[in-house]
Design a protein around this motif. Structure first.
Motif, PDB file in Angstrom:
ATOM      1  N   ARG A 110      26.733  91.927  25.595  1.00  0.00           N
ATOM      2  CA  ARG A 110      26.205  92.836  24.579  1.00  0.00           C
ATOM      3  C   ARG A 110      25.491  92.099  23.454  1.00  0.00           C
ATOM      4  NH1 ARG A 110      30.918  95.826  26.336  1.00  0.00           N
ATOM      5  NH2 ARG A 110      30.257  97.957  26.841  1.00  0.00           N
ATOM      6  N   LEU A 111      25.546  90.779  23.454  1.00  0.00           N
ATOM      7  CA  LEU A 111      24.872  89.999  22.422  1.00  0.00           C
ATOM      8  C   LEU A 111      23.478  89.604  22.903  1.00  0.00           C
ATOM      9  CD1 LEU A 111      27.649  87.580  21.090  1.00  0.00           C
ATOM     10  CD2 LEU A 111      27.012  89.845  20.271  1.00  0.00           C
ATOM     11  N   LEU A 112      22.496  89.871  22.083  1.00  0.00           N
ATOM     12  CA  LEU A 112      21.128  89.434  22.364  1.00  0.00           C
ATOM     13  C   LEU A 112      20.834  88.226  21.494  1.00  0.00           C
ATOM     14  CD1 LEU A 112      18.450  89.988  23.837  1.00  0.00           C
ATOM     15  CD2 LEU A 112      17.774  91.409  21.890  1.00  0.00           C
ATOM     16  N   LEU A 113      20.658  87.067  22.124  1.00  0.00           N
ATOM     17  CA  LEU A 113      20.443  85.831  21.386  1.00  0.00           C
ATOM     18  C   LEU A 113      18.966  85.628  21.095  1.00  0.00           C
ATOM     19  CD1 LEU A 113      22.896  83.394  23.217  1.00  0.00           C
ATOM     20  CD2 LEU A 113      23.343  85.006  21.356  1.00  0.00           C
ATOM     21  N   THR A 114      18.689  84.883  20.043  1.00  0.00           N
ATOM     22  CA  THR A 114      17.316  84.589  19.657  1.00  0.00           C
ATOM     23  C   THR A 114      16.787  83.419  20.487  1.00  0.00           C
ATOM     24  OG1 THR A 114      18.019  83.049  17.931  1.00  0.00           O
ATOM     25  CG2 THR A 114      17.792  85.369  17.309  1.00  0.00           C
ATOM     26  N   TYR A 115      15.465  83.220  20.418  1.00  0.00           N
ATOM     27  CA  TYR A 115      14.860  82.081  21.126  1.00  0.00           C
ATOM     28  C   TYR A 115      15.369  80.757  20.555  1.00  0.00           C
ATOM     29  CZ  TYR A 115      11.655  85.279  23.450  1.00  0.00           C
ATOM     30  OH  TYR A 115      11.131  86.284  24.224  1.00  0.00           O
ATOM     31  N   ASP A 116      15.692  80.765  19.267  1.00  0.00           N
ATOM     32  CA  ASP A 116      16.222  79.551  18.649  1.00  0.00           C
ATOM     33  C   ASP A 116      17.535  79.145  19.312  1.00  0.00           C
ATOM     34  OD1 ASP A 116      16.504  77.456  16.802  1.00  0.00           O
ATOM     35  OD2 ASP A 116      17.756  78.693  15.498  1.00  0.00           O
ATOM     36  N   ALA A 117      18.412  80.126  19.556  1.00  0.00           N
ATOM     37  CA  ALA A 117      19.690  79.829  20.205  1.00  0.00           C
ATOM     38  C   ALA A 117      19.476  79.371  21.642  1.00  0.00           C
ATOM     39  CB  ALA A 117      20.583  81.063  20.160  1.00  0.00           C
ATOM     40  N   LEU A 118      18.590  80.059  22.360  1.00  0.00           N
ATOM     41  CA  LEU A 118      18.328  79.686  23.748  1.00  0.00           C
ATOM     42  C   LEU A 118      17.733  78.286  23.835  1.00  0.00           C
ATOM     43  CD1 LEU A 118      16.857  83.078  25.023  1.00  0.00           C
ATOM     44  CD2 LEU A 118      19.174  82.186  25.335  1.00  0.00           C
ATOM     45  N   ALA A 119      16.867  77.937  22.883  1.00  0.00           N
ATOM     46  CA  ALA A 119      16.253  76.606  22.894  1.00  0.00           C
ATOM     47  C   ALA A 119      17.280  75.515  22.652  1.00  0.00           C
ATOM     48  CB  ALA A 119      15.147  76.533  21.847  1.00  0.00           C
ATOM     49  N   ARG A 120      18.359  75.853  21.955  1.00  0.00           N
ATOM     50  CA  ARG A 120      19.410  74.871  21.652  1.00  0.00           C
ATOM     51  C   ARG A 120      20.567  74.960  22.647  1.00  0.00           C
ATOM     52  NH1 ARG A 120      20.544  76.206  15.465  1.00  0.00           N
ATOM     53  NH2 ARG A 120      22.231  74.693  15.806  1.00  0.00           N
ATOM     54  N   ASP A 121      20.362  75.713  23.738  1.00  0.00           N
ATOM     55  CA  ASP A 121      21.383  75.850  24.786  1.00  0.00           C
ATOM     56  C   ASP A 121      22.687  76.433  24.244  1.00  0.00           C
ATOM     57  OD1 ASP A 121      19.795  74.933  26.865  1.00  0.00           O
ATOM     58  OD2 ASP A 121      20.304  72.836  26.489  1.00  0.00           O
ATOM     59  N   ILE A 122      22.572  77.317  23.277  1.00  0.00           N
ATOM     60  CA  ILE A 122      23.740  78.018  22.741  1.00  0.00           C
ATOM     61  C   ILE A 122      23.902  79.318  23.505  1.00  0.00           C
ATOM     62  CG2 ILE A 122      24.703  79.173  20.710  1.00  0.00           C
ATOM     63  CD1 ILE A 122      23.265  77.086  19.002  1.00  0.00           C
ATOM     64  N   THR A 123      25.062  79.557  24.055  1.00  0.00           N
ATOM     65  CA  THR A 123      25.313  80.744  24.864  1.00  0.00           C
ATOM     66  C   THR A 123      26.084  81.786  24.053  1.00  0.00           C
ATOM     67  OG1 THR A 123      27.428  79.957  25.724  1.00  0.00           O
ATOM     68  CG2 THR A 123      25.428  79.289  26.913  1.00  0.00           C
ATOM     69  N   ALA A 124      26.148  82.987  24.626  1.00  0.00           N
ATOM     70  CA  ALA A 124      26.917  84.049  23.980  1.00  0.00           C
ATOM     71  C   ALA A 124      28.388  83.662  23.862  1.00  0.00           C
ATOM     72  CB  ALA A 124      26.768  85.349  24.769  1.00  0.00           C
ATOM     73  N   ASP A 125      28.905  82.940  24.855  1.00  0.00           N
ATOM     74  CA  ASP A 125      30.309  82.522  24.796  1.00  0.00           C
ATOM     75  C   ASP A 125      30.561  81.575  23.625  1.00  0.00           C
ATOM     76  OD1 ASP A 125      31.048  84.063  26.923  1.00  0.00           O
ATOM     77  OD2 ASP A 125      31.010  82.444  28.398  1.00  0.00           O
ATOM     78  N   HIS A 126      29.593  80.698  23.324  1.00  0.00           N
ATOM     79  CA  HIS A 126      29.747  79.818  22.160  1.00  0.00           C
ATOM     80  C   HIS A 126      29.853  80.640  20.881  1.00  0.00           C
ATOM     81  CE1 HIS A 126      27.555  76.524  24.638  1.00  0.00           C
ATOM     82  NE2 HIS A 126      28.861  76.426  24.768  1.00  0.00           N
ATOM     83  N   ILE A 127      28.996  81.649  20.753  1.00  0.00           N
ATOM     84  CA  ILE A 127      29.003  82.509  19.563  1.00  0.00           C
ATOM     85  C   ILE A 127      30.347  83.236  19.460  1.00  0.00           C
ATOM     86  CG2 ILE A 127      27.894  84.462  18.439  1.00  0.00           C
ATOM     87  CD1 ILE A 127      26.042  82.106  18.550  1.00  0.00           C
ATOM     88  N   ILE A 128      30.814  83.782  20.573  1.00  0.00           N
ATOM     89  CA  ILE A 128      32.059  84.561  20.564  1.00  0.00           C
ATOM     90  C   ILE A 128      33.247  83.676  20.185  1.00  0.00           C
ATOM     91  CG2 ILE A 128      33.654  85.862  22.039  1.00  0.00           C
ATOM     92  CD1 ILE A 128      31.111  86.746  23.629  1.00  0.00           C
ATOM     93  N   GLN A 129      33.286  82.448  20.692  1.00  0.00           N
ATOM     94  CA  GLN A 129      34.391  81.558  20.352  1.00  0.00           C
ATOM     95  C   GLN A 129      34.406  81.232  18.866  1.00  0.00           C
ATOM     96  OE1 GLN A 129      36.924  80.865  22.290  1.00  0.00           O
ATOM     97  NE2 GLN A 129      35.942  82.085  23.892  1.00  0.00           N
ATOM     98  N   ARG A 130      33.226  81.056  18.264  1.00  0.00           N
ATOM     99  CA  ARG A 130      33.161  80.827  16.818  1.00  0.00           C
ATOM    100  C   ARG A 130      33.693  82.035  16.064  1.00  0.00           C
ATOM    101  NH1 ARG A 130      29.241  77.826  14.394  1.00  0.00           N
ATOM    102  NH2 ARG A 130      30.242  78.573  12.465  1.00  0.00           N
ATOM    103  N   ILE A 131      33.320  83.219  16.515  1.00  0.00           N
ATOM    104  CA  ILE A 131      33.761  84.441  15.841  1.00  0.00           C
ATOM    105  C   ILE A 131      35.269  84.601  15.953  1.00  0.00           C
ATOM    106  CG2 ILE A 131      33.672  86.970  15.982  1.00  0.00           C
ATOM    107  CD1 ILE A 131      30.700  86.685  16.719  1.00  0.00           C
ATOM    108  N   LEU A 132      35.813  84.404  17.148  1.00  0.00           N
ATOM    109  CA  LEU A 132      37.249  84.583  17.349  1.00  0.00           C
ATOM    110  C   LEU A 132      38.060  83.539  16.580  1.00  0.00           C
ATOM    111  CD1 LEU A 132      37.372  85.396  21.178  1.00  0.00           C
ATOM    112  CD2 LEU A 132      37.579  86.987  19.264  1.00  0.00           C
ATOM    113  N   ALA A 133      37.484  82.369  16.374  1.00  0.00           N
ATOM    114  CA  ALA A 133      38.188  81.322  15.637  1.00  0.00           C
ATOM    115  C   ALA A 133      38.138  81.550  14.129  1.00  0.00           C
ATOM    116  CB  ALA A 133      37.583  79.956  15.969  1.00  0.00           C
ATOM    117  N   THR A 134      37.272  82.465  13.677  1.00  0.00           N
ATOM    118  CA  THR A 134      37.064  82.657  12.246  1.00  0.00           C
ATOM    119  C   THR A 134      37.608  83.985  11.726  1.00  0.00           C
ATOM    120  OG1 THR A 134      35.052  81.319  12.378  1.00  0.00           O
ATOM    121  CG2 THR A 134      35.335  82.677  10.421  1.00  0.00           C
TER     122      THR A 134
END
Length: 334
Positions: free
Chosen positions: A293-317
């Protein structure tokens, strides 16, 4: 309900599933959560990881009818939901219902068909009915869709529309089996005639009764608040001291994410033998409920950041109020 006690029922269901499926415990648990919530699951993995087998085995264990649709570029919507056929003898139109009229539907390699065909599933997934020629035909409950897709294919595939992805309660990503699991697979399949077959544990009526019991699992307001906070953080990360995630998230999760987190927490609590949900249930299901359900920006895709990386940061915070089984005992955990 003339079934076994709930805990023993689930134990027997998992036993029969594991007779056929080696490992993949997370997959089996999430599939059963999806069934209890009347949701649908999207499975993603490379070929050969028993996605089709898991769906068919689950249907056999609960006594449901099963159909598989192989999605291809030349598939038509009428091949899925059905169509009207003219009968010359009676000079009338008859309705030929499609393969969606089953309890468990596997849509294999769903991203191999164009968006028009994928969208043919929207009505039946959301409303458990199909409209053909202006007449509505309901599907028999329970109705559960399992879709599969291969992430490594790039030729001849079509990305799922956002509306279609959002209809899936969970997106489950499968990993390769461990060395021990792979050896166990070889041992089981060493003799073709000895291939394990599952036994039916419950009936469809008993499954529907379990779904109704899952609806009655208590969810404290603090658990709902945690689910809302996690979803809100995908939209407004700066409100939760995660401003650095703002440039990486193009679009946050929809309200369906909050609804599915709470529904999933109810089912997960029942699987774990509790009559109430906790933030841990929401925490455990969040990756599957949010990742598609997360739509990532081109900036995130260019840095090889996945939706799972974002979710783990959110759950840890994002902090949660952790519910104690004792009445009126709620503890803040940051």
């Amino acid at each position: 309900m003339n079934a076994l006690p709930t805990a023993e029922t689930f134990e027997k269901i998992f036993f029969e599933l594991r007779k056929v499926i080696v490992g993949q415990s997370r997959l089996l648990e999430r599939l059963l959560v999806g069934v209890l919530c009347r949701g649908h699951c999207l499975l993603e993995s490379v070929p050969g990881l028993a996605k089709t087998l898991a769906a068919e085995t689950l249907a056999n264990v609960v006594g449901g009818s099963f159909a598989r649709i192989q999605f291809t570029p030349d598939l038509l919507p009428s091949d899925i939901v059905g169509t009207r056929i003219y009968r010359a003898g009676s000079e009338t139109f008859d309705v030929e219902l499609g393969p969606v009229f089953v309890n468990f539907l596997l849509t294999d390699e769903i991203n191999r068909a164009p968006a028009k065909v994928q969208s043919a599933l929207l009505e039946v997934m959301a409303e458990q009915q199909v409209t053909i020629g202006g007449i509505t035909h309901p599907v028999e409950p329970p109705f559960f869709v399992v879709a599969t897709q291969n992430p490594i294919e790039s030729e001849g595939v079509y990305q799922l529309p956002d509306a279609q992805r959002d209809r899936f309660m969970m997106k489950i990503v499968l990993d390769h089996p461990t060395a021990d699991d792979e050896m166990a697979i070889l041992d089981r399949m060493a003799v073709a005639s000895a291939a394990p077959t599952p036994n039916q544990v419950i009936s469809l009526d008993e499954l529907i009764a379990l779904q109704e019991r899952a609806d009655q699992v208590f969810v404290d307001r603090s658990v709902m608040q945690y689910a809302v906070d996690v979803v809100q953080c995908t939209r407004y990360p700066d409100h939760y001291k995660l401003a650095d995630l703002g440039p990486m998230i193009g679009l946050g999760a929809s309200p369906r994410a909050s609804l599915n987190l709470v529904k999933g927490a109810r089912a997960m609590a029942m699987l774990r033998g509790r009559s109430y949900a906790t933030p841990q249930d929401v925490f455990d299901l969040a990756p599957e409920v949010l990742r598609h359900r997360l739509l990532l920006t081109y900036d995130a895709l260019a840095r090889d950041i996945t939706a799972d990386h974002i979710i783990q940061r959110i759950l840890a915070t994002v902090p949660a109020n952790w519910v104690s089984p004792k009445p009126n005992a709620v503890f803040n955990r940051s």
